[in-house]
Scaffold this motif. Structure first.
Motif, short mmCIF file in Angstrom:
data_model
loop_
_atom_site.label_atom_id
_atom_site.label_comp_id
_atom_site.label_asym_id
_atom_site.label_seq_id
_atom_site.Cartn_x
_atom_site.Cartn_y
_atom_site.Cartn_z
N LEU A 131 68.99 17.94 -62.60
CA LEU A 131 68.24 19.12 -62.13
C LEU A 131 66.83 19.13 -62.77
N TRP A 138 73.20 32.87 -62.89
CA TRP A 138 72.34 32.25 -61.88
C TRP A 138 73.06 31.82 -60.61
N ILE A 139 74.37 32.04 -60.54
CA ILE A 139 75.09 31.64 -59.32
C ILE A 139 74.50 32.36 -58.11
N THR A 140 74.26 33.66 -58.26
CA THR A 140 73.79 34.43 -57.11
C THR A 140 72.30 34.22 -56.82
N ARG A 141 71.61 33.49 -57.71
CA ARG A 141 70.18 33.25 -57.47
C ARG A 141 69.84 31.77 -57.36
N ALA A 142 70.84 30.91 -57.38
CA ALA A 142 70.58 29.46 -57.32
C ALA A 142 69.69 29.16 -56.12
N PRO A 143 68.65 28.35 -56.31
CA PRO A 143 67.62 28.20 -55.27
C PRO A 143 67.96 27.23 -54.14
N SER A 144 69.09 26.53 -54.20
CA SER A 144 69.51 25.72 -53.06
C SER A 144 71.03 25.77 -53.01
N LEU A 145 71.58 25.49 -51.84
CA LEU A 145 73.04 25.58 -51.70
C LEU A 145 73.72 24.50 -52.52
N ARG A 146 73.05 23.35 -52.65
CA ARG A 146 73.64 22.29 -53.46
C ARG A 146 73.75 22.73 -54.92
N ARG A 147 72.67 23.32 -55.45
CA ARG A 147 72.72 23.79 -56.84
C ARG A 147 73.73 24.91 -57.03
N LYS A 148 73.86 25.72 -55.99
CA LYS A 148 74.82 26.81 -56.08
C LYS A 148 76.24 26.25 -56.17
N ALA A 149 76.52 25.23 -55.37
CA ALA A 149 77.85 24.61 -55.40
C ALA A 149 78.11 23.99 -56.77
N LEU A 175 81.63 27.84 -49.52
CA LEU A 175 80.26 27.33 -49.58
C LEU A 175 80.20 25.94 -48.94
N PHE A 177 65.56 29.43 -64.03
CA PHE A 177 66.56 28.50 -63.52
C PHE A 177 66.55 27.19 -64.30
N THR A 232 64.60 16.54 -61.24
CA THR A 232 64.11 17.00 -59.94
C THR A 232 62.98 18.01 -60.13
N HIS A 284 79.03 33.99 -51.46
CA HIS A 284 78.09 34.65 -52.37
C HIS A 284 78.74 35.87 -53.04
N TYR A 315 67.99 30.56 -47.03
CA TYR A 315 67.04 31.23 -47.91
C TYR A 315 65.83 31.84 -47.21
#
Lengths: 329, 239
Positions: free
Chosen positions: A181, A68-79, B48, A131, A184, B22, B66
């Motif tokens: 998460l 899910w790293i490449t699909r995380a829905p916000s930059l915060r969640r990705k980090a 990032l 997610f 939220t 990414h 996004y």
């Protein structure tokens, strides 16, 4: 002291009895066994198996969330996901180092993993299909890992116990982030709430199975507890996890998929249903939903990386040669 | 939309960091050694972090990441190139982190709006560059096979290196001097790695600087589709 605790550690194999006695004493006094200390062969083998499987679990465990790293829905969640997956690789490294203090070799352990000769936690054979699974893995899977691992901070083998101290700190951080998460998402849209409940439904039973088979069919447990490698039985840890998780589920506003789950006033703990042990056995034997994919991915990374590792070794050898020749000249 | 100069520049730098981060994330679970799982994730996380600061200077970070389409992204074509094998990833890192180190050093020394970010980022970027250099040396001066792959990677990505030195509106830097120093650095590192400095054109797909105008290569659209899918499926949701 039970027959088990003394009988299996003292030497029947020609080991000087004072070494065996010292080992038994160290265990009895709750002190740590260190790499250079004498230890029974069974103790060493059991630990290598357990620590290696723990390391493998960290490494295979990078996959379901890494998805899910490449699909995380916000930059915060990705980090957050990046940091978590990075931590898991780091935990794998600590644990392989701990296994190496017992005389194991990391390359050999990796071979054993990709050949299916050593196991990893059954939980990572389940797929992450939304997610919300990322949050539920943090909440349940890291939560279960913490129940298992906090007592291991007092494990009798020093390097393992010390690795656990570092790992547990990071795990509890991940667990809180996973729960946050889900919080939220539960405050979000109907679709998000449905995703959370669906993920809880799919991960609950597999999470309970992380503690291993019930005590009456866990052959290695008694010896591991006598050696203080393990500090609590599978069933005891499972109960703790349920007691810890139920109020969290209530606060979150989700239901746990177990009609038998209820508070037992008399015992002061929760009663709950029986996991499907046949399913656990199938998953452990390699027939779970993602076993084949997980191992294949590990194997591919290992094989496709061979030329890189060979290059690094060749370069290091050249550098060493140059240094030697330079020193002579 | 006519953006003010700092916003244009913030998007250019922010998109570089976002897109490369990414790509590095695609390595998770695939790296050749565990130490590289840690290192690549670490670099991705630094980038990032930079992207989040920079995009926030231009607007809302998540909206920008996004909800823009391909034509609105301002990143270099270099950073959107697929990972390829480990050598391709390392060549991309070497080219880009050397550029980023030169640029951020200049920005950190100035008193423009990017100075505080650059002052922090330049420390991270020095680590990224060192990591890429060390691997370039290992692969170039390793085995016959690794040397061949590293050379191929350097050659294949060379054409995307010219656009790094197209001036970006709102960034006060001596682009020609940076390019000279970048070329010197490549000559030095590739030479020590027993590799040949590529000789082909450095004009990129479309033309040099096209990425900064929102003209991208084909793999980029697919990358964005994956990156943006979940966010776009739940309009207005918070995560």
């Amino acid at each position: 002291m039970s027959a088990l605790q003394t009988g299996s550690t003292t030497a029947a194999d020609g080991t000087p009895p004072d070494l065996a006695r010292r080992f038994d004493d160290t265990i009895a006094r709750d002190q740590r066994i260190e790499p250079r200390d004498w230890m029974p062969e069974g103790y060493r083998r059991t630990l290598i198996r357990q620590v290696a499987q723990h390391a493998h679990s960290e490494i295979i465990g990078m996959q379901p969330e890494g998805e899910w790293i490449t699909r995380a829905p916000s930059l915060r969640r990705k980090a957050i996901l990046f940091a978590k997956v990075q931590d898991e690789a780091g935990h794998g490294l600590y644990l392989y180092s701990a296994a190496e203090t017992l005389g194991a070799d990391r390359a050999d352990l990796t071979e054993r993993l990709i050949e299916g000769r050593q196991k990893y936690s059954s939980i990572f054979n389940y797929p992450t299909v939304s997610f919300a699974d990322v949050g539920v893995i943090g909440w349940f899977v890291d939560g279960a890992a913490i129940c298992n691992q906090v007592p291991l901070c007092r494990s009798s083998y020093g390097p393992y116990a010390r690795a656990m101290v570092r790992i547990c700190k990071e795990e509890s951080f991940h667990q809180r982030q996973g729960y946050e998460l889900l919080m939220t998402m539960m405050r979000g849209t109907d679709a998000q709430r449905e995703m959370v409940q669906d993920a809880v439904n799919r991960w609950w039973w597999p999470s309970l199975m992380m503690f291993g088979p019930p005590d009456d069919s866990s052959p290695n447990s008694a010896q591991s507890m006598a050696w203080k490698i393990k500090r609590h039985s599978n069933d005891e840890l499972r109960r703790r996890f349920v007691d810890m998780t139920v109020p969290q589920a209530e606060k979150l506003g989700v239901t746990l998929p177990d009609p038998e789950l209820r508070w037992n006033e008399e015992l002061g703990r929760h009663d709950f249903g029986t996991p499907d042990w046949d399913e656990l056995m199938r998953v452990i034997k390699g027939d779970g939903p993602c076993n084949a994919e997980r191992i294949e991915r590990r194997r591919t990374a290992h094989e496709e990386g061979a030329w890189v590792r060979e290059a690094a070794a060749a370069h290091a050898a050249k550098q060493a040669d140059r240094k030697k020749n330079g020193a002579v000249a | 939309m006519t953006a003010t100069a700092p916003a244009t520049a913030a998007l250019a730098l922010g998109d570089d960091a976002l897109v490369l981060s990414h790509r590095l994330g695609e390595w998770a679970g695939h790296a050749p050694v565990l130490e590289e799982e840690v290192a690549l994730a670490n670099i991705a996380l630094d980038l990032l972090g930079q992207a989040r600061v920079l995009l926030s200077m231009a607007g809302d970070e998540d909206e920008l990441a996004y909800l823009r389409e391909e034509r609105a992204f301002r990143n270099l074509q270099l950073v959107e190139q697929p990972n390829g094998d480990f050598a391709h990833t390392i060549a991309r890192q070497l080219y880009f982190s050397t550029y980023q180190q030169l640029l951020y050093t200049e920005l950190a020394a100035g008193d423009g709006p990017f100075a505080p970010l650059a002052a922090k980022a330049v420390k991270e970027v020095a680590y990224h560059r060192d990591h890429a250099e060390q691997w370039t040396l290992r692969l170039g001066d390793g085995t016959e096979l690794s040397q061949e792959r590293m050379q191929q990677a350097c050659d294949a990505l060379w054409r995307f290196t010219g656009e790094m030195f197209q001036p970006v509106e709102g960034l006060d830097a001596d682009w020609a001097d940076m390019e000279t120093r970048w070329l010197e650095s490549m000559t030095d590192v590739l030479g020590r790695a027993t590799l040949t400095v590529p000789e082909g054109p450095r004009s990129g797909a479309w033309s040099a600087g096209a990425g900064r105008q929102g003209l991208h290569t084909e793999p980029f659209g697919r990358m964005l589709a994956e990156m943006q899918h979940l966010h776009r499926s739940h309009p207005g949701a918070s995560w």
